[in-house]
Structure formats: structure tokens, C-alpha cells
Scaffold this motif. Structure first.
Motif, short mmCIF file in Angstrom:
data_model
loop_
_atom_site.label_atom_id
_atom_site.label_comp_id
_atom_site.label_asym_id
_atom_site.label_seq_id
_atom_site.Cartn_x
_atom_site.Cartn_y
_atom_site.Cartn_z
N GLN A 128 34.98 40.91 75.92
CA GLN A 128 36.32 40.38 75.98
C GLN A 128 37.22 41.18 75.04
N ALA A 129 38.52 41.13 75.27
CA ALA A 129 39.47 41.79 74.37
C ALA A 129 39.60 40.96 73.10
N VAL A 130 39.59 41.63 71.94
CA VAL A 130 39.73 40.93 70.66
C VAL A 130 40.88 41.57 69.88
N LYS A 131 41.46 40.79 68.99
CA LYS A 131 42.62 41.22 68.21
C LYS A 131 42.23 41.40 66.75
N VAL A 132 42.63 42.53 66.19
CA VAL A 132 42.45 42.78 64.76
C VAL A 132 43.83 42.82 64.10
N ASN A 133 44.03 41.93 63.14
CA ASN A 133 45.28 41.91 62.37
C ASN A 133 45.03 42.53 61.00
N VAL A 134 45.97 43.35 60.55
CA VAL A 134 45.87 43.98 59.24
C VAL A 134 46.94 43.38 58.34
N GLU A 135 46.53 42.88 57.17
CA GLU A 135 47.48 42.30 56.23
C GLU A 135 47.22 42.86 54.84
N PRO A 136 48.26 42.95 54.02
CA PRO A 136 48.05 43.40 52.63
C PRO A 136 47.30 42.35 51.84
N ARG A 162 52.37 29.00 48.53
CA ARG A 162 51.40 30.09 48.48
C ARG A 162 51.83 31.24 49.37
N PRO A 163 51.36 32.47 49.08
CA PRO A 163 51.64 33.61 49.96
C PRO A 163 51.07 33.35 51.35
N GLU A 164 51.84 33.66 52.38
CA GLU A 164 51.42 33.40 53.75
C GLU A 164 50.33 34.39 54.16
N SER A 165 49.47 33.94 55.05
CA SER A 165 48.41 34.79 55.57
C SER A 165 47.91 34.20 56.88
N SER A 166 47.24 35.05 57.67
CA SER A 166 46.61 34.60 58.90
C SER A 166 45.16 35.04 58.88
N PRO A 167 44.21 34.10 58.85
CA PRO A 167 44.39 32.65 58.86
C PRO A 167 44.93 32.13 57.53
N PRO A 168 45.50 30.92 57.53
CA PRO A 168 46.07 30.37 56.29
C PRO A 168 44.99 30.10 55.26
N PRO A 169 45.33 30.11 53.98
CA PRO A 169 44.34 29.88 52.93
C PRO A 169 43.95 28.41 52.82
N SER A 170 42.80 28.18 52.19
CA SER A 170 42.41 26.82 51.80
C SER A 170 43.09 26.50 50.48
N ILE A 171 43.55 25.24 50.34
CA ILE A 171 44.33 24.85 49.16
C ILE A 171 43.51 23.91 48.28
N HIS A 172 43.54 24.17 46.98
CA HIS A 172 42.88 23.33 45.99
C HIS A 172 43.87 23.03 44.87
#
Length: 377
Positions: A128-136, A162-172
Motif C-alpha cells: 500500500q502507499a504510505v506517507k512519511v512526514n518530516v518535522e524538525p 506545547r510545540p505542535e507535532s504530528s502525531p501530537p505529544p502525550s501530556i503530563h
């Protein structure tokens, strides 16, 4: 009376001497007469088209070592592998293994849509086609301490920026000594990472409510927000003694619609405020909650499905109540799914010219066939 296969051929007169019975191993028969028994198990030494054994998954990468796209296959002759990225050939063709790693690549060039092809002389299998996202890499900028004031008995929400990201972070939520803030029916963390107080007490006054964001794929934990909370006594003591009926921080309104994919996790959230602290009860309006895949967690504030199914479709009610009243919210849950094999087709070996019947079965449920219809009033 002689016993031989000639009886089956309606022989007349004296039968010839019976031949001695010879027992052959089943594996020998399968090797000697492969075309007399229809479909057979395919021996490993025969030619076979590629069969995928490991496939890639979509993911987010923060560094070259995070980049890993699996693609492995069996077959005879040994398959060769090639990748397409955004519809164009990516890299060179390989043999033996098709797994991609980011060892010698530029991180910025890795983002895109990928598909792997495994081929030999008998055919080609593709993933299947898959997506790769690159984030700093998540970076925390210096922030000022946020200061909040409240009154005993009122509700309060502390935000986590918090700084945004995909997937979103877990919060504590913790204090400066890295001790977790005590959670309860009165104080809980929402799906959005905020800290919710159904009602405030004097003991909630603290200088160091710190929201930590955990980015699992980046293997990073950041202190995202620091809050100083001051809780003052109420000037109208009677208001505290009287209390107040429940209201919902989240969700808003009386109804919402949740659409989910079969096999995915889903969480319904009901966060109330009120004094005394409201109790939350979950019900399935058109069935029995115990007969679903759902379970109640986070001090009854969440109804969670680890792997939602078509049988979980329906209407769910969250009811928050205390001694002063109650309020409810209704979730209409629908489940969609991609087509999937009920009975997968299998490899086989057949005689030339022989009739072959294959019975693969696929299944797909459309949303409007399995969604719940509700009328108010």
C-alpha cells in the motif's frame, strides 16, 4: 474371492493374481503425481511469485535514524525490490531485501508518499502507499510563567501550550520536582492536554504546575508550560454551601457525531464542572454498554475503545450529576472500514486444462448501512 482393482472394472471370469500392495510415502506420491489431485501445497523448491512478508507504515521522522520503511518478500526466483516516491523511481533496485533506511540521505528529501514493489519472473507484489512526514526536532522557546487566579468552588482550566507535532505529544502535568499532579474526579487531564478542575480548593494553590510534552517518536520530553495558580476564599460563603449543578467543559452542546475507522482506537470524552464534584455515568442508548468493546477510564471521564468494531455503532450517553442536578451529552458513533478479506485467496498448483474454482471472499460495510439514526423529541 479375489480382491483387486479389477473388480471395479467389472472383470469377468477368473481374476489374475492379486498384485502385492505397495505403500508409498504421501510426500512421494505428491512428488510423482502432482497433477492428479487438483490444488496442492506448493513445495519450497518450485517457482513462486513474490509474497510480501513485511510492509511499510506511515510515520513521522525527526532525524535520519527515524526513517525506516520495511519491505520484505519471499519468492522463487529471489525477488528484486524497487521503490516509487511520489510516483517516481526512488533509489536503485535491490535484491534480497527492500527495506529502506535513511543512512545516506538528506532528511529534507525524505518526505513524500512511498510504495514498494517486489518482482521476479512470475509476477510483482506491491505494498500500500504510505506517507512519511518530516518535522524538525521539537524545541521549546523560553516562556514566562503564566499566572492564574481563582476562587474556592469555581471551575478552572490550565492550558498547555506545547510545540505542535504530528502525531501530537502525550501530556503530563507535574511539579518542578517531577512529581505528577494528583488526578481525581475533581482534577483531570483532557484529551487536549489541559488540566481541568471541576471545582477549586485552597489546597490547589501552587507555584509550579508544569505541563510536560512527550514526543515519543522524537524521544524528547519538553516542559511546555509553567503555571502559578492562586486560589482565594470566596467572598460569598453561601455560594459554596449551596453549590452548583454540573456543566460540561467538553464537549459543548447536547449532541456530537464521531466517525471512526474499524480497528482503530476511539475515545469519547465527558469533562464536567460543578460543586460538589459530579459523577459521570456512561450508557449505550440502543444496546448494552457491557456488550461493546468500550471501557471506562480516567476517573469515568473517558469511554475508550481499543479497537472499535461494527458492533459498537450506536448512540452513547454521558450523564454528569451531583446533588444539584444533571446534564447529558449524546455521541452518535459510526464506523467505516476499507474492504478486507474474509477468506483470502491461497497459492495453488494445478494441471493445465483443469477446471479451477477459487472462492475468495471480501467484505465492506458502507457507513449508511451501519450508522445509527436518532430522532429527538
Amino acid at each position: 474371492m479375489c480382491v483387486s482393482q479389477y473388480q471395479l472394472m467389472d472383470c469377468r471370469g477368473q481374476c489374475p493374481p492379486a498384485l502385492p500392495l505397495i505403500l508409498l510415502p504421501l510426500s512421494f506420491l505428491s512428488f510423482m503425481f502432482p497433477f492428479t489431485l487438483g490444488e496442492q501445497h506448493i513445495p519450497e523448491n518450485l517457482f513462486q511469485p513474490p509474497v510480501l512478508t513485511e510492509m511499510p507504515k506511515s510515520h513521522t521522522v525527526f532525524s535520519l535514524e527515524d526513517f525506516n520503511l520495511a519491505c520484505e518478500a519471499t519468492g522463487n526466483p529471489t525477488p528484486t525490490f524497487r521503490w516509487l516516491k511520489d510516483g517516481e523511481l526512488f533509489g536503485s533496485e535491490t535484491e534480497g531485501s527492500g527495506t529502506l533506511r535513511g543512512d545516506n540521505s538528506s532528511l529534507d528529501m525524505l518526505e513524500g508518499e512511498y510504495r514498494c514493489y517486489a518482482s521476479n519472473s512470475l509476477g510483482t507484489a506491491m505494498t500500500q502507499a504510505v506517507k512519511v512526514n518530516v518535522e524538525p526536532q521539537p524545541v521549546l522557546f523560553k516562556q514566562q510563567v503564566m499566572r492564574e487566579q481563582g476562587v474556592v468552588g469555581q471551575s478552572m482550566v490550565l492550558s498547555c501550550n506545547r510545540p505542535e507535532s504530528s502525531p501530537p505529544p502525550s501530556i503530563h502535568w507535574m511539579n518542578m520536582n517531577l512529581m505528577h499532579i494528583t488526578r481525581s474526579e475533581r482534577v483531570t487531564i483532557g484529551l487536549d492536554g489541559k488540566l481541568y478542575f471541576a471545582n477549586l480548593m485552597r489546597s490547589d494553590s501552587k507555584e509550579d504546575y508544569i505541563c510536560y510534552a512527550q514526543y515519543r517518536e522524537a524521544r524528547t520530553v519538553l516542559p511546555a508550560t509553567a503555571v502559578s495558580l492562586s486560589v482565594k476564599p470566596s467572598e460569598r460563603t453561601g455560594d459554596i454551601l449551596l453549590g452548583r449543578k454540573p456543566e460540561l467543559f467538553h464537549p459543548t452542546g447536547s449532541r456530537s457525531r464521531v466517525m471512526a475507522l474499524r480497528g482503530h482506537s476511539v475515545t469519547l470524552e465527558c469533562l464536567p464542572s460543578g460543586l460538589p464534584t459530579p459523577k459521570v455515568e456512561w450508557k449505550k442508548k440502543d444496546g448494552v454498554l457491557a456488550n461493546t468493546a468500550a471501557h471506562v477510564i480516567n476517573f469515568d471521564r473517558w469511554l475508550h475503545f481499543d479497537s472499535i468494531t461494527l458492533e459498537d455503532v450506536g448512540e452513547y450517553e454521558c450523564n454528569a450529576s451531583n446533588t444539584h442536578g444533571s446534564t447529558s451529552h449524546f455521541f452518535t458513533v459510526t464506523v467505516e472500514e476499507a474492504p478486507y478479506w474474509v477468506k483470502e485467496p491461497q497459492n495453488g498448483m494445478y494441471t493445465l486444462g483443469k477446471t479451477v474454482r477459487r472462492h475468495p471472499e471480501a467484505q465492506h460495510h458502507l457507513e449508511n448501512q451501519r450508522s445509527a439514526v436518532h430522532r429527538s423529541g
